[in-house]
Design an enzyme around this catalytic site. Structure first.
Site, PDB file in Angstrom:
ATOM      1  N   HIS A 169       1.594  -7.353   3.335  1.00 34.76           N
ATOM      2  CA  HIS A 169       0.363  -6.744   3.825  1.00 34.76           C
ATOM      3  C   HIS A 169      -0.772  -7.657   3.384  1.00 34.76           C
ATOM      4  CE1 HIS A 169       1.940  -2.313   4.129  1.00 34.76           C
ATOM      5  NE2 HIS A 169       2.255  -3.041   5.185  1.00 34.76           N
ATOM      6  N   ARG A 197      -1.073  11.577   7.992  1.00 36.19           N
ATOM      7  CA  ARG A 197      -1.123  12.709   7.068  1.00 36.19           C
ATOM      8  C   ARG A 197       0.076  13.638   7.219  1.00 36.19           C
ATOM      9  NH1 ARG A 197      -6.007  10.886   5.981  1.00 36.19           N
ATOM     10  NH2 ARG A 197      -7.007  10.510   7.970  1.00 36.19           N
ATOM     11  N   ASP A 202       1.656  -6.064  -0.928  1.00 37.97           N
ATOM     12  CA  ASP A 202       0.305  -5.882  -0.399  1.00 37.97           C
ATOM     13  C   ASP A 202      -0.647  -6.683  -1.289  1.00 37.97           C
ATOM     14  OD1 ASP A 202      -2.382  -4.728  -0.092  1.00 37.97           O
ATOM     15  OD2 ASP A 202      -1.421  -3.170   1.117  1.00 37.97           O
ATOM     16  N   ASP A 247      -7.556   0.031  -4.826  1.00 37.04           N
ATOM     17  CA  ASP A 247      -6.965   0.101  -3.486  1.00 37.04           C
ATOM     18  C   ASP A 247      -7.984   0.381  -2.402  1.00 37.04           C
ATOM     19  OD1 ASP A 247      -5.399   0.284  -1.253  1.00 37.04           O
ATOM     20  OD2 ASP A 247      -4.217   1.995  -1.932  1.00 37.04           O
ATOM     21  N   HIS A 305       5.422   2.266   9.153  1.00 36.61           N
ATOM     22  CA  HIS A 305       4.870   2.737   7.878  1.00 36.61           C
ATOM     23  C   HIS A 305       5.011   4.256   7.815  1.00 36.61           C
ATOM     24  CE1 HIS A 305       2.277   3.331   4.469  1.00 36.61           C
ATOM     25  NE2 HIS A 305       1.900   2.069   4.409  1.00 36.61           N
ATOM     26  N   HIS A 359       5.208   4.170   0.499  1.00 37.78           N
ATOM     27  CA  HIS A 359       4.623   4.151  -0.838  1.00 37.78           C
ATOM     28  C   HIS A 359       5.586   4.920  -1.734  1.00 37.78           C
ATOM     29  CE1 HIS A 359       0.282   3.800   0.978  1.00 37.78           C
ATOM     30  NE2 HIS A 359       1.076   2.820   1.329  1.00 37.78           N
ATOM     31  N   HIS A 377      -3.288  -4.653  -3.068  1.00 38.49           N
ATOM     32  CA  HIS A 377      -2.719  -3.788  -4.108  1.00 38.49           C
ATOM     33  C   HIS A 377      -2.303  -4.577  -5.347  1.00 38.49           C
ATOM     34  CE1 HIS A 377      -1.390  -0.593  -0.900  1.00 38.49           C
ATOM     35  NE2 HIS A 377      -2.682  -0.843  -0.880  1.00 38.49           N
ATOM     36  N   TYR A 407       1.201   8.659   4.610  1.00 41.94           N
ATOM     37  CA  TYR A 407       0.695   8.585   3.234  1.00 41.94           C
ATOM     38  C   TYR A 407       1.065   9.809   2.416  1.00 41.94           C
ATOM     39  CZ  TYR A 407      -2.443   4.827   4.720  1.00 41.94           C
ATOM     40  OH  TYR A 407      -2.962   3.665   5.192  1.00 41.94           O
ATOM     41  N   GLU A 462      -4.092  -5.052   7.360  1.00 48.22           N
ATOM     42  CA  GLU A 462      -4.492  -3.632   7.267  1.00 48.22           C
ATOM     43  C   GLU A 462      -5.946  -3.593   6.821  1.00 48.22           C
ATOM     44  OE1 GLU A 462      -1.627  -2.626   4.151  1.00 48.22           O
ATOM     45  OE2 GLU A 462      -0.665  -1.283   5.576  1.00 48.22           O
ATOM     46  N   GLU A 502       6.578  -0.436  -1.126  1.00 50.79           N
ATOM     47  CA  GLU A 502       5.311  -1.172  -1.137  1.00 50.79           C
ATOM     48  C   GLU A 502       4.786  -1.286  -2.558  1.00 50.79           C
ATOM     49  OE1 GLU A 502       2.412   0.064   1.763  1.00 50.79           O
ATOM     50  OE2 GLU A 502       0.878  -1.279   0.939  1.00 50.79           O
ATOM     51  N   HIS A 554      -9.302  -1.767   0.834  1.00 44.85           N
ATOM     52  CA  HIS A 554      -9.092  -3.013   1.566  1.00 44.85           C
ATOM     53  C   HIS A 554     -10.416  -3.550   2.097  1.00 44.85           C
ATOM     54  CE1 HIS A 554      -4.739  -1.572   2.648  1.00 44.85           C
ATOM     55  NE2 HIS A 554      -5.035  -1.400   1.381  1.00 44.85           N
TER      56      HIS A 554
HETATM   57 ZN    ZN Z   1      -3.859   0.090   0.423  1.00 46.89          ZN
HETATM   58 FE    FE Z   2      -0.496  -1.871   2.406  1.00 46.93          FE
HETATM   59 FE    FE Z   3       0.727   1.205   2.673  1.00 46.43          FE
END
Ligand code: ZN
Ligand code: FE
Ligand code: FE
Length: 277
Positions: free
Chosen positions: A211, A37, A176, A224, A67, A107, A179, A70, A256, A142, A226
């Site tokens: 991913h 975050r 991904d 989205d 990564h 992202h 995704h 987010y 993930e 991504e 997973h």
């Molecule tokens: Zn995701």
């Molecule tokens: Fe991903």
């Molecule tokens: Fe991601």
């Protein structure tokens, strides 16, 4: 060689992540550069890096994937959020250079009512400020599910970002599976067609990482969420085709999925069993 790993906590440093990966029969891993975050990153411990590099060499860990948090939104309407994104990525890339020639995934962003074209333009401006000629890290865009106003839900949008970036040789793509399936690319029934489209629009050479996630939701749901491998709408047969596909089989795969370490270990064992040497 099959390169498979999962997302790991970076709280105990690089050597700990590599040891954890090896303990579950992984030969790569993904980690957050800082709290997902946002917030400050822990200072780099050069001794930890040195031990990590030695350990990785001994244990066949060649690729790792960082990564971005987010909350990083390079195309936010608010300039102060964009500035935070720039500063964060610049700092992340500086840190990545302690482990040269690795991968950093982010992202692309959410345009939040500005429209995808404005979003793409802002993402390009961001990359044009952050990338620099001497860096050895490859920055991965991504592929996104198209939840909300996410940019990067189509191969065309990814292509536009690459085209608008001056140092585009620093860019690659992380695909991904959850995704793209949620975005409307049918990797279950038409994997060849999806990868042909990727090659035609982006160029398959840009694809640097996968991913590997199942999806809790059906095709083209733009959700989205997973799911564990084989527990969702993509299914185990599709993953067998994905990990063995000639265009994908030599790339690093990162789980993930909603798992603790023992769950990841089992998924790695299952996938290793399906990989054809
Ligand atoms: Zn995701
Ligand atoms: Fe991903
Ligand atoms: Fe991601």
């Amino acid at each position: 060689m099959f390169t498979i790993g999962c997302h790991l906590s970076s709280s105990k440093g690089y050597l700990n992540m590599a040891e954890t990966a090896v303990s579950i029969n992984a030969n790569t891993f993904q980690f957050f550069t800082r709290n997902p975050r946002g917030g400050a990153a822990k200072p780099i411990d050069e001794n930890d890096i040195k031990e990590f590099l030695e350990y990785s060499k001994e244990h066949g860990i060649e690729k790792i994937l960082a990564h971005a948090p987010y909350t990083l939104n390079a195309c936010a309407a608010d300039p102060s959020i964009r500035e935070f994104a720039r500063n964060t990525m610049a700092d992340d890339i500086r840190r990545m250079e302690y482990t040269p020639n690795q991968l950093y995934n982010f992202h692309p962003g959410s345009h939040v009512k500005q429209g995808a074209d404005v979003g793409i333009q802002l993402i390009c401006e961001h990359l044009n400020e952050v990338l620099y000629p001497e860096m050895t890290t490859t920055v991965l865009l991504e592929t996104m599910s198209g939840k909300g106003s996410e940019v990067g839900k189509s191969f065309e949008e990814i292509r536009q970002i690459i085209d608008g970036t001056e140092l585009s040789d620093k860019l690659g793509v992380c695909l991904d599976t959850c995704h793209v399936y949620d975005a409307g690319y049918d990797v279950v029934n038409n994997l060849d067609d999806v990868l042909d489209a990727f090659d035609r629009i982006i160029g398959i050479d840009r694809l640097k990482a996968i991913h590997i996630n199942d999806s809790k939701n059906p095709f083209e749901s733009h959700k989205d969420r997973h799911e564990v491998i084989g527990g969702g709408f993509i299914g185990i047969e599709a993953f067998e085709r994905i990990i063995n596909h000639k265009s994908l089989r030599d790339l690093p795969f990162f789980l993930e999925t909603p798992n603790e370490l023992d769950g990841y270990q089992k998924e790695i064992e299952v996938l290793r069993g399906l990989y054809r040497d």
